[in-house]
Design a protein around this motif. Structure first.
Motif, PDB file in Angstrom:
ATOM      1  N   LEU A  48      18.635 -31.223 -46.179  1.00  0.00           N
ATOM      2  CA  LEU A  48      18.282 -32.057 -45.039  1.00  0.00           C
ATOM      3  C   LEU A  48      17.104 -31.460 -44.262  1.00  0.00           C
ATOM      4  CD1 LEU A  48      21.752 -33.245 -43.689  1.00  0.00           C
ATOM      5  CD2 LEU A  48      20.001 -34.623 -44.809  1.00  0.00           C
ATOM      6  N   ALA A  49      17.098 -30.139 -44.134  1.00  0.00           N
ATOM      7  CA  ALA A  49      15.978 -29.476 -43.450  1.00  0.00           C
ATOM      8  C   ALA A  49      14.673 -29.701 -44.212  1.00  0.00           C
ATOM      9  CB  ALA A  49      16.259 -27.983 -43.303  1.00  0.00           C
ATOM     10  N   ILE A  50      14.718 -29.619 -45.540  1.00  0.00           N
ATOM     11  CA  ILE A  50      13.525 -29.860 -46.349  1.00  0.00           C
ATOM     12  C   ILE A  50      13.060 -31.302 -46.189  1.00  0.00           C
ATOM     13  CG2 ILE A  50      12.688 -30.065 -48.734  1.00  0.00           C
ATOM     14  CD1 ILE A  50      14.424 -27.601 -49.392  1.00  0.00           C
ATOM     15  N   SER A  51      14.017 -32.247 -46.189  1.00  0.00           N
ATOM     16  CA  SER A  51      13.664 -33.663 -46.032  1.00  0.00           C
ATOM     17  C   SER A  51      12.992 -33.921 -44.689  1.00  0.00           C
ATOM     18  CB  SER A  51      14.908 -34.545 -46.143  1.00  0.00           C
ATOM     19  OG  SER A  51      15.453 -34.475 -47.426  1.00  0.00           O
ATOM     20  N   PHE A  52      13.540 -33.361 -43.621  1.00  0.00           N
ATOM     21  CA  PHE A  52      12.953 -33.547 -42.293  1.00  0.00           C
ATOM     22  C   PHE A  52      11.571 -32.901 -42.201  1.00  0.00           C
ATOM     23  CE2 PHE A  52      17.477 -34.057 -40.690  1.00  0.00           C
ATOM     24  CZ  PHE A  52      17.346 -35.419 -40.502  1.00  0.00           C
ATOM     25  N   GLU A  56       8.127 -34.904 -41.420  1.00  0.00           N
ATOM     26  CA  GLU A  56       7.252 -34.523 -40.307  1.00  0.00           C
ATOM     27  C   GLU A  56       5.841 -34.193 -40.792  1.00  0.00           C
ATOM     28  OE1 GLU A  56       9.157 -31.370 -38.152  1.00  0.00           O
ATOM     29  OE2 GLU A  56      10.677 -32.706 -37.319  1.00  0.00           O
ATOM     30  N   ALA A  57       5.737 -33.532 -41.955  1.00  0.00           N
ATOM     31  CA  ALA A  57       4.423 -33.201 -42.510  1.00  0.00           C
ATOM     32  C   ALA A  57       3.660 -34.480 -42.880  1.00  0.00           C
ATOM     33  CB  ALA A  57       4.571 -32.301 -43.732  1.00  0.00           C
ATOM     34  N   GLU A  58       4.362 -35.447 -43.460  1.00  0.00           N
ATOM     35  CA  GLU A  58       3.721 -36.726 -43.815  1.00  0.00           C
ATOM     36  C   GLU A  58       3.242 -37.458 -42.565  1.00  0.00           C
ATOM     37  OE1 GLU A  58       6.464 -39.041 -46.137  1.00  0.00           O
ATOM     38  OE2 GLU A  58       6.491 -37.557 -47.757  1.00  0.00           O
ATOM     39  N   GLN A  59       4.058 -37.443 -41.519  1.00  0.00           N
ATOM     40  CA  GLN A  59       3.668 -38.113 -40.280  1.00  0.00           C
ATOM     41  C   GLN A  59       2.469 -37.432 -39.630  1.00  0.00           C
ATOM     42  OE1 GLN A  59       4.871 -41.105 -39.279  1.00  0.00           O
ATOM     43  NE2 GLN A  59       5.880 -40.947 -41.246  1.00  0.00           N
ATOM     44  N   LYS A  60       2.432 -36.107 -39.687  1.00  0.00           N
ATOM     45  CA  LYS A  60       1.300 -35.366 -39.119  1.00  0.00           C
ATOM     46  C   LYS A  60       0.031 -35.671 -39.916  1.00  0.00           C
ATOM     47  CE  LYS A  60      -0.379 -30.782 -37.892  1.00  0.00           C
ATOM     48  NZ  LYS A  60      -1.738 -31.204 -38.026  1.00  0.00           N
ATOM     49  N   GLU A  61       0.149 -35.718 -41.242  1.00  0.00           N
ATOM     50  CA  GLU A  61      -1.006 -36.043 -42.076  1.00  0.00           C
ATOM     51  C   GLU A  61      -1.526 -37.439 -41.765  1.00  0.00           C
ATOM     52  OE1 GLU A  61      -0.774 -35.834 -46.389  1.00  0.00           O
ATOM     53  OE2 GLU A  61      -1.026 -33.677 -46.263  1.00  0.00           O
ATOM     54  N   LYS A  62      -0.602 -38.386 -41.604  1.00  0.00           N
ATOM     55  CA  LYS A  62      -0.987 -39.762 -41.295  1.00  0.00           C
ATOM     56  C   LYS A  62      -1.704 -39.818 -39.946  1.00  0.00           C
ATOM     57  CE  LYS A  62       1.345 -43.574 -42.636  1.00  0.00           C
ATOM     58  NZ  LYS A  62       2.365 -44.615 -42.700  1.00  0.00           N
ATOM     59  N   HIS A  63      -1.177 -39.078 -38.981  1.00  0.00           N
ATOM     60  CA  HIS A  63      -1.794 -39.017 -37.653  1.00  0.00           C
ATOM     61  C   HIS A  63      -3.206 -38.424 -37.739  1.00  0.00           C
ATOM     62  CE1 HIS A  63      -1.971 -38.725 -33.304  1.00  0.00           C
ATOM     63  NE2 HIS A  63      -2.300 -37.442 -33.419  1.00  0.00           N
ATOM     64  N   ASP A  64      -3.362 -37.370 -38.556  1.00  0.00           N
ATOM     65  CA  ASP A  64      -4.674 -36.745 -38.725  1.00  0.00           C
ATOM     66  C   ASP A  64      -5.661 -37.698 -39.393  1.00  0.00           C
ATOM     67  OD1 ASP A  64      -3.706 -34.458 -37.540  1.00  0.00           O
ATOM     68  OD2 ASP A  64      -3.399 -33.367 -39.430  1.00  0.00           O
TER      69      ASP A  64
END
Length: 196
Positions: A48-52, A56-64
């Motif tokens: 679950l920690a890996i999934s979260f 979060e990394a995907e969302q940060k990349e999308k934001h960037d």
């Protein structure tokens, strides 16, 4: 997604330890089952920690990517406004003026160089939709070719590039779907083709 499926499978196996039918087996193998349940709890937490973290990394990349797209939009807008001013000045020159012959050769409209840098970034090529990436490359070729010899076409391609980038921002923000994006881009191409 694979982590979530694996976690659900492990939880499903752990449920068998609570079924009364298996109580005698559980009591005989108490140490092993406790180890198994501890292992499941640990794995569930880690997965679950890996999934979260991945989410979060995907969302940060999308934001960037959205920030980079907005910078590209600013660059194209600036070039468009300046080019429009050049075009207006050119149109205000008298027809017989000798400056008209080499005006755009001596005063080429500004090219949005930032777009070349933008496309070379790994995060962009990885996250931009395939259609936008392909169309943007075509627009850049058209911008480079039309810049010094056809100012109206150059302005039109700059305008289309601006719209393309705005559509991609809407796609990245999940305002429009990929199907809608493709349809809008197709309309942009039809407008550009029909205007020249």
């Amino acid at each position: 997604m694979l982590y979530i499926i694996f976690t659900a499978l492990l939880c499903f196996l752990g449920i068998f330890t609570f079924i009364p039918k298996f109580k005698s087996v559980i009591e005989r193998h108490d140490v092993g089952i406790n180890f198994f349940l501890t292992l499941i709890a640990t794995l569930v937490g880690v997965l679950l920690a890996i999934s979260f973290t991945n989410y979060e990394a995907e969302q940060k990349e999308k934001h960037d990517v959205i920030k980079l797209l907005n910078s590209s939009i600013s660059s194209v807008k600036t070039c468009y406004e300046y080019s429009e001013e050049l075009s207006e000045f050119f149109n205000s020159l008298p027809e017989e003026d000798s400056l008209r012959d080499e005006f755009y050769i001596k005063n080429p409209p500004p090219y949005p160089d930032y777009l070349d840098t933008f496309l070379m970034q790994n995060i962009v090529s990885k996250n931009l939709s395939g259609t936008t990436l392909s169309e943007l490359n075509e627009y850049l070729i058209n911008l480079k070719r039309s810049r010094t010899f056809n100012a109206p076409l150059y302005l039109k391609v700059l305008e289309q590039t601006l719209k393309l980038l705005e559509l991609e921002v809407a796609f990245q923000k999940d305002i429009i779907s990929e199907v809608q994006l493709d349809a809008e881009i197709s309309e942009l191409n039809d407008i550009l083709t029909s205007s020249y």
